[in-house]
Design an enzyme around this catalytic site. Structure first.
Site, mmCIF file in Angstrom:
data_model
loop_
_atom_site.group_PDB
_atom_site.id
_atom_site.type_symbol
_atom_site.label_atom_id
_atom_site.label_comp_id
_atom_site.label_asym_id
_atom_site.label_seq_id
_atom_site.Cartn_x
_atom_site.Cartn_y
_atom_site.Cartn_z
ATOM 1 N N LYS A 123 0.867 -1.197 0.000
ATOM 2 C CA LYS A 123 0.000 0.000 0.000
ATOM 3 C C LYS A 123 0.898 1.239 0.000
ATOM 4 C CE LYS A 123 -4.283 -1.771 1.090
ATOM 5 N NZ LYS A 123 -4.630 -2.126 2.479
ATOM 6 N N HIS A 126 1.449 7.284 2.478
ATOM 7 C CA HIS A 126 0.768 8.533 2.162
ATOM 8 C C HIS A 126 0.949 9.580 3.262
ATOM 9 C CE1 HIS A 126 -2.276 7.258 4.985
ATOM 10 N NE2 HIS A 126 -2.411 6.114 4.332
ATOM 11 N N HIS A 129 0.536 8.625 6.949
ATOM 12 C CA HIS A 129 1.710 7.958 7.520
ATOM 13 C C HIS A 129 2.803 8.955 7.862
ATOM 14 C CE1 HIS A 129 0.187 4.382 5.088
ATOM 15 N NE2 HIS A 129 0.028 4.069 6.351
#
Ligand code: ARG
Length: 561
Positions: A123, A126, A129
């Site tokens: 994943k 982004h 995070h």
């Protein structure tokens, strides 16, 4: 400098302890009387003299030059701090301690585990995070600075049925080269495609379940692919961690606990905490105050919470932590409340040492900045955009700068980190790259620029030689700088106790602002030598403290910009 200690150590009265004297010292409301006051009434009996006579005797003692004036007034002993000596002492302290200024040993022998960043395999990394990682990493560094033994844990999201889907998608539409080249973006593409296709071909989901079971059963092809996805993701995030100066001591993720959950489930059973609900095994809470915590699904599969329980027991056993922090967004409030409670119900008193360090969400003010792939913004793109914009500004401001690219990286990345750590962590953030990159206001570039200003000034003025006349920093703006510097360690301690790195960020801003005021008010370069020396020492101390504090936040300090 502990003035109360100087006073209580100097005064010796039979029958009155040093601690007693220390506790008697008060801070007068009216500062014109002095900075400290000692009432002498209690000594009258022991000394068989009037309080006023005692005060007069004590006023004659030598207090190590710490006070400008010691005066007896109506049975009180009033002390006025010697500001010059105080300034000298703080500057000496900063300049001899250097990089260590602010550090402490209060955490000696204590262990803090910090679960942060905890990215999900395959994943994108982004902006959410980014907030998480910045907070976690700053706490990690602050605790280390205070002498704690710190364990940084990246609790990787590397388990779940999505990996079965990814294998199916890869086998059907994957292009090895493309994925090796484009990394997580490549993986995300086929994952998105899987979901689209599965809407019309639900049998794909069955296939995915099968492949996930293959991973669980240790099928070689399945495992090879799974490790490959993991490898690709970790390579990509490591590059980001390097840019952010973030480190971990453990990458034990969810899959690490595959063989560590059964004992926990058994213990729950033994302690009669499990009940059945629609086929699932759950822990119910008193008066149904919270929804039950699901431990095992109907099909026997374990859950996120089961893994967190197993991980907590593993961490307690392995690290014997004093505190275990979970830096995770507030969306997961319930999850943490539930399983923390389960640990408590199991009878472990260390449940109270588990802390959910919740933080807010990040949204982008300017959609134009985003690379939209499956509707997410890759942090890497945000960082790159900010670095490019920083470079443009640097090119305008300082066209002759030699290491423009290096400085642009430090300013661009630093600006993003600064913005993440500017507010109390629970606040949501609306991110605007132009705002965070502004050289004015409370921003990363502003504080970095202040650091560079200190540096240029010191370079321009050369070595500090000859006498230092501390009356050069006797004025209000210099005193404010010194006051701010002297608070630094308390700020770190406060930040560690409240899990709030933003207190350090605000400190940095305060120091930069105080210094800039001093810089514009006081002539430094052209002052008379002794005075100039004092002002340069102050500048040097500010430079050091800014550097120490920014380092804890993960923000670099370019010498020129
Ligand atoms: N990977 C999870 C997520 O992105 C965060 C994990 C947090 N740590 C934990 N021990 N639950 O939502």
């Amino acid at each position: 400098m502990d003035y109360k200690k100087i006073i209580s150590e100097t005064i010796k009265i039979d029958g009155v302890s040093e601690e007693e004297i220390y506790s008697l010292i008060a801070l007068p409301k009216d500062l014109s009387l002095g900075d400290f006051a000692l009432p002498c009434f209690k000594f009258a009996k022991a000394l068989r003299k009037s309080p006023n006579m005692i005060a007069e005797d004590l006023a004659k003692l030598d207090y190590n030059g710490a006070f400008e004036k010691v005066e007896a007034v109506n049975g009180y002993l009033n002390f006025k701090v010697n500001k010059k000596a105080q300034a000298k002492q703080i500057l000496d302290d900063v300049l001899t301690s250097g990089e260590k200024y602010g550090s402490s040993q209060i955490g000696m022998g204590k262990t803090i585990c910090i679960d942060f960043s905890s990215v999900n395999i395959a994943k994108p990394f982004h902006m959410g995070h980014m907030l998480n990682t910045s907070i976690g990493s700053a706490l990690y560094k602050i605790y280390k600075e205070l002498g704690y033994n710190v364990v940084g844990i990246n609790h990787l999201g590397d388990w779940g049925t999505q990996f079965g889907k990814l294998i199916v998608a890869y086998k059907k539409w994957g292009d090895k080269e493309d994925i090796e080249r484009r990394g997580v973006r490549g993986l995300l593409d086929i994952y998105v495609k899987f979901h689209k296709e599965a809407e019309e071909h639900p049998e794909l989901d069955d296939e995915a379940r099968l492949w996930f079971k293959n991973i669980e059963d240790g099928n070689k092809e399945a495992l090879d692919l799974f490790y490959w996805f993991k490898d690709i993701t970790l390579k990509e995030v490591s590059k980001i961690y390097e840019r952010l100066d973030v480190h971990f001591d453990s990458y034990a993720g969810e899959s690490f606990y595959n063989d560590k959950m059964e004992p926990v489930v058994e213990e729950l059973q033994q302690k009669n905490l499990l009940s059945e609900s629609e086929g699932a095994q759950v822990v119910k809470f008193e008066d149904d105050k919270m929804p039950p915590c699901i431990i095992k699904k109907k099909d026997g599969a374990t859950l996120y919470a089961t893994r967190d329980l197993a991980a907590a027991f593993y961490r307690k056993k392995t690290y014997d932590f004093d505190k275990c922090l979970y830096v995770v967004a507030y969306q997961q409030n319930l999850h943490f409340k539930q399983w923390f409670k389960v640990v408590e119900m199991m009878g472990y008193d260390w449940a109270k040492d588990l802390y959910h360090v919740a933080h807010g969400m990040v949204s982008l003010e300017n959609g134009a900045l985003s690379t939209r792939e499956g509707n997410v913004v890759f942090l890497e793109d945000v960082l790159n955009t900010c670095v490019a914009k920083a470079k443009k500004v640097i090119e305008e401001k300082n066209p002759n700068l030699e290491n423009k690219d290096e400085v642009a990286e430090q300013v661009g990345v630093g600006a993003v980190i600064f913005a993440m750590l500017y507010n109390s962590r629970i606040k949501d953030i609306t991110f605007s790259e132009d705002k965070v990159l502004s050289f004015e206001g409370e921003t990363g570039p502003y504080v970095q620029y202040t650091y560079a200003r200190c540096n240029s000034l010191l370079e321009k003025c050369g070595a500090i030689e000859g006498d230092v006349d501390y009356s050069g920093i006797d004025n209000e703006s210099a005193a404010e700088v010194i006051r701010t510097i002297s608070k630094y360690q308390d700020v770190l301690i406060d930040a560690s106790e409240r899990f709030e790195p933003y207190l350090v960020t605000r400190f940095v801003v305060e120091l930069a602002q105080a210094f800039n005021k001093f810089y514009f008010e006081c002539n430094i370069a052209n002052a008379e030598q002794g005075i100039k020396n004092a002002r340069l020492l102050l500048t040097k101390a500010v430079k050091q403290v800014l550097q120490n504090a920014l380092k804890l936040l993960g923000i670099q300090t370019p010498k020129k910009m």
